[in-house]
Design an enzyme around this catalytic site. Structure first.
Site, PDB file in Angstrom:
ATOM      1  N   ASN A  95       0.828  -1.228   0.000  1.00 50.90           N
ATOM      2  CA  ASN A  95       0.000   0.000   0.000  1.00 50.90           C
ATOM      3  C   ASN A  95       0.856   1.269   0.000  1.00 50.90           C
ATOM      4  O   ASN A  95       0.725   2.122   0.860  1.00 50.90           O
ATOM      5  CB  ASN A  95      -1.017   0.000   1.147  1.00 50.90           C
ATOM      6  CG  ASN A  95      -0.363  -0.038   2.520  1.00 50.90           C
ATOM      7  OD1 ASN A  95       0.772  -0.472   2.668  1.00 50.90           O
ATOM      8  ND2 ASN A  95      -1.078   0.410   3.536  1.00 50.90           N
ATOM      9  N   HIS A 232      -3.528  -9.728  11.456  1.00 53.62           N
ATOM     10  CA  HIS A 232      -3.832  -8.990  12.697  1.00 53.62           C
ATOM     11  C   HIS A 232      -5.211  -9.259  13.322  1.00 53.62           C
ATOM     12  O   HIS A 232      -6.050  -8.372  13.403  1.00 53.62           O
ATOM     13  CB  HIS A 232      -3.635  -7.484  12.505  1.00 53.62           C
ATOM     14  CG  HIS A 232      -4.186  -6.863  11.248  1.00 53.62           C
ATOM     15  ND1 HIS A 232      -5.468  -7.043  10.815  1.00 53.62           N
ATOM     16  CD2 HIS A 232      -3.607  -6.027  10.341  1.00 53.62           C
ATOM     17  CE1 HIS A 232      -5.663  -6.357   9.698  1.00 53.62           C
ATOM     18  NE2 HIS A 232      -4.546  -5.742   9.380  1.00 53.62           N
ATOM     19  N   ASP A 305       2.878  -5.560  11.980  1.00 52.40           N
ATOM     20  CA  ASP A 305       2.081  -4.518  11.311  1.00 52.40           C
ATOM     21  C   ASP A 305       2.749  -3.155  11.531  1.00 52.40           C
ATOM     22  O   ASP A 305       2.070  -2.146  11.798  1.00 52.40           O
ATOM     23  CB  ASP A 305       0.626  -4.535  11.784  1.00 52.40           C
ATOM     24  CG  ASP A 305      -0.293  -3.669  10.900  1.00 52.40           C
ATOM     25  OD1 ASP A 305       0.209  -3.114   9.883  1.00 52.40           O
ATOM     26  OD2 ASP A 305      -1.485  -3.552  11.214  1.00 52.40           O
ATOM     27  N   PHE A 323      -4.389   5.558  11.437  1.00 49.28           N
ATOM     28  CA  PHE A 323      -4.345   4.286  12.159  1.00 49.28           C
ATOM     29  C   PHE A 323      -2.940   3.692  12.076  1.00 49.28           C
ATOM     30  O   PHE A 323      -2.284   3.784  11.039  1.00 49.28           O
ATOM     31  CB  PHE A 323      -5.328   3.294  11.530  1.00 49.28           C
ATOM     32  CG  PHE A 323      -6.780   3.691  11.679  1.00 49.28           C
ATOM     33  CD1 PHE A 323      -7.504   3.290  12.797  1.00 49.28           C
ATOM     34  CD2 PHE A 323      -7.420   4.453  10.707  1.00 49.28           C
ATOM     35  CE1 PHE A 323      -8.839   3.643  12.938  1.00 49.28           C
ATOM     36  CE2 PHE A 323      -8.754   4.809  10.841  1.00 49.28           C
ATOM     37  CZ  PHE A 323      -9.470   4.400  11.961  1.00 49.28           C
TER      38      PHE A 323
HETATM   39 ZN    ZN Z   1      -4.201  -4.308   7.878  1.00 48.52          ZN
END
Ligand code: ZN
Length: 428
Positions: A95, A232, A305, A323
């Site tokens: 991403n 996650h 993460d 986030f």
């Molecule tokens: Zn994620």
């Protein structure tokens, strides 16, 4: 290159059920022997007595942010953070800007990562631009070296698209890594729907936004026989569905992050945006279920993460902050201190979930110190205490919820392919 002997450390290598004081011999980039006593001869001796020697940690969920968000992190800064944390390999999420959704972009990432101290395994997008509308060129990305595909940051919203991606994954023998979040349920939710969401008057992210997609994808994985890896996990209900899927022998694996294992929604009160992540921190009962599922092996892997953001972004109001939190430089010590010293996990289980299992599930080199395997090794000091200090991070991201925590388990030495890439906190 001279051979290296790691002398007198406590070797913990669950891949060989090894736990005891051994010397480790390294030559030509590989582990060549693990034995009670390896003669010095003209070898380079690294005295690691009193320290703990393990197969290098492997993080299957790292956001390196490059290209496109270099103010948050770059491939070199993220790679150095990994080496500093005892990681020898990381899987880079797609991403970025642009999204890594083609064979050419996978090759570009490999070029970017060429001088990085740790191994960087590219992950391709599951759909073009991660928009969820059209499958990406999964077969071509697999040929160019993608180890998995994902639209992480988002889940694949359409069940039909998820099914099509899983079919393509099955053909290329790649796992789909799913960020389970049904946006028609999660909406613009900010945190777990408990007392705090009410107090702060913020919209919640219900557990069902995770479980609905997780159950859907398990059904689809069963039908397509594709490898599905659930990212996650945050909730006890997710663990129960995963447990059923595993009992039925479905090709499903899962990961949990250090923050979901150690924190709860109550920590949002003190940590504010440093406890804002997706999925959100949930209840103490959810956390307990994640911990026991990890100990049992129902959850396979601990993944960080690692999600760096700038201080300006994270210092804005809770509702406006992005986030995610960083994890590469704190994962092992916080987990060792809060789970192993607390008797929730053994050191062998911790090493297994952070190194051996990630290598096995993602079919990556490493995760073992068996003679003939790559000399990807990490050494930790489990004896002395120190305070986590975000100002010393190699990562550009200082957004850690663990700043100031007193821990044991400091990473002191990292070798990748037999080369020393970190020693006493200094990355080379
Ligand atoms: Zn994620």
């Amino acid at each position: 290159m001279r051979e290296i002997v790691l002398q007198g450390g406590t070797v913990v290598d669950p891949s060989q059920k090894l736990h005891g004081v051994y010397d480790v011999l390294i030559g030509e980039g590989k582990v060549t022997a693990v034995a009670r006593r390896i003669p010095a001869e003209d070898r380079m001796i690294l005295d690691v007595s009193g320290l703990t020697v393990v197969p290098g940690l492997i993080d299957v969920h790292t956001h390196l942010r490059e290209p496109g968000y270099e103010e948050k992190e770059t491939v070199p800064t993220g790679g150095r953070a990994a080496a500093a944390g005892g990681y020898t390999a990381i899987a880079a999420m797609p991403n970025t800007r642009p999204v890594t959704d083609s064979a050419a972009k996978i090759r570009q990432l490999k070029q970017l990562a060429a001088g990085t101290p740790v191994r960087v395994w590219p992950v391709g997008a599951a759909t073009k631009g991660s928009l969820g509308e059209e499958a990406a060129e999964i077969a071509a990305m697999a040929e160019s070296g993608a180890c998995a595909v994902t639209d992480d940051g988002r889940g694949i919203q359409s069940a039909g698209m998820a099914r099509q991606v899983l079919q393509l994954c099955a053909q290329s023998d790649l796992p789909l890594l799913e960020h389970c979040e049904d946006e028609s349920i999660a909406g613009c939710g900010q945190l777990h729907g408990g007392r705090l969401a009410q107090k702060l008057k913020l919209p919640a992210i219900p557990v069902s936004s995770e479980t609905v997609m997780l159950a859907r994808d398990i059904l689809l994985a069963g039908e397509t026989q594709a490898r599905l890896h659930l990212m996650h996990l945050s909730a006890a209900a997710s663990v129960e569905i995963l447990r059923l899927a595993k009992e039925r022998g479905l090709p499903v694996t899962a990961e949990v992050t250090p923050h979901h294992l150690l924190l709860t929604e109550n920590d949002v009160e003190n940590l504010a945006a440093l406890a804002k992540m997706k999925p959100p921190l949930r209840s103490a009962a959810d956390r307990a279920a994640l911990q026991s599922a990890l100990a049992e092996g129902v959850i396979d892997i601990i993944a960080t993460d690692h999600a760096p953001h700038t201080e300006t972004e994270k210092n804005s109001s809770f509702a406006d902050a992005p986030f995610g939190v960083v994890g590469l430089e704190t994962a092992f010590p916080v987990l060792y201190t809060c789970l192993v010293e607390a008797g929730i996990l053994t050191i062998d289980q911790l090493v297994d979930r952070m190194s051996c299992r990630p290598a096995a599930v993602f079919r990556l080199p490493g995760g073992t110190l068996k003679p003939g395997s790559p000399a990807d090794v990490a050494v930790f000091d489990l004896r002395s205490r120190y305070k986590i200090d975000k100002t010393r991070f190699y990562s550009k991201g200082k957004n850690t919820p663990f700043h100031g925590l007193t821990v044991r388990g400091r990473p002191v030495l990292t070798l990748v392919g037999g080369r020393i890439v970190m020693r006493n906190g200094k990355v080379y």
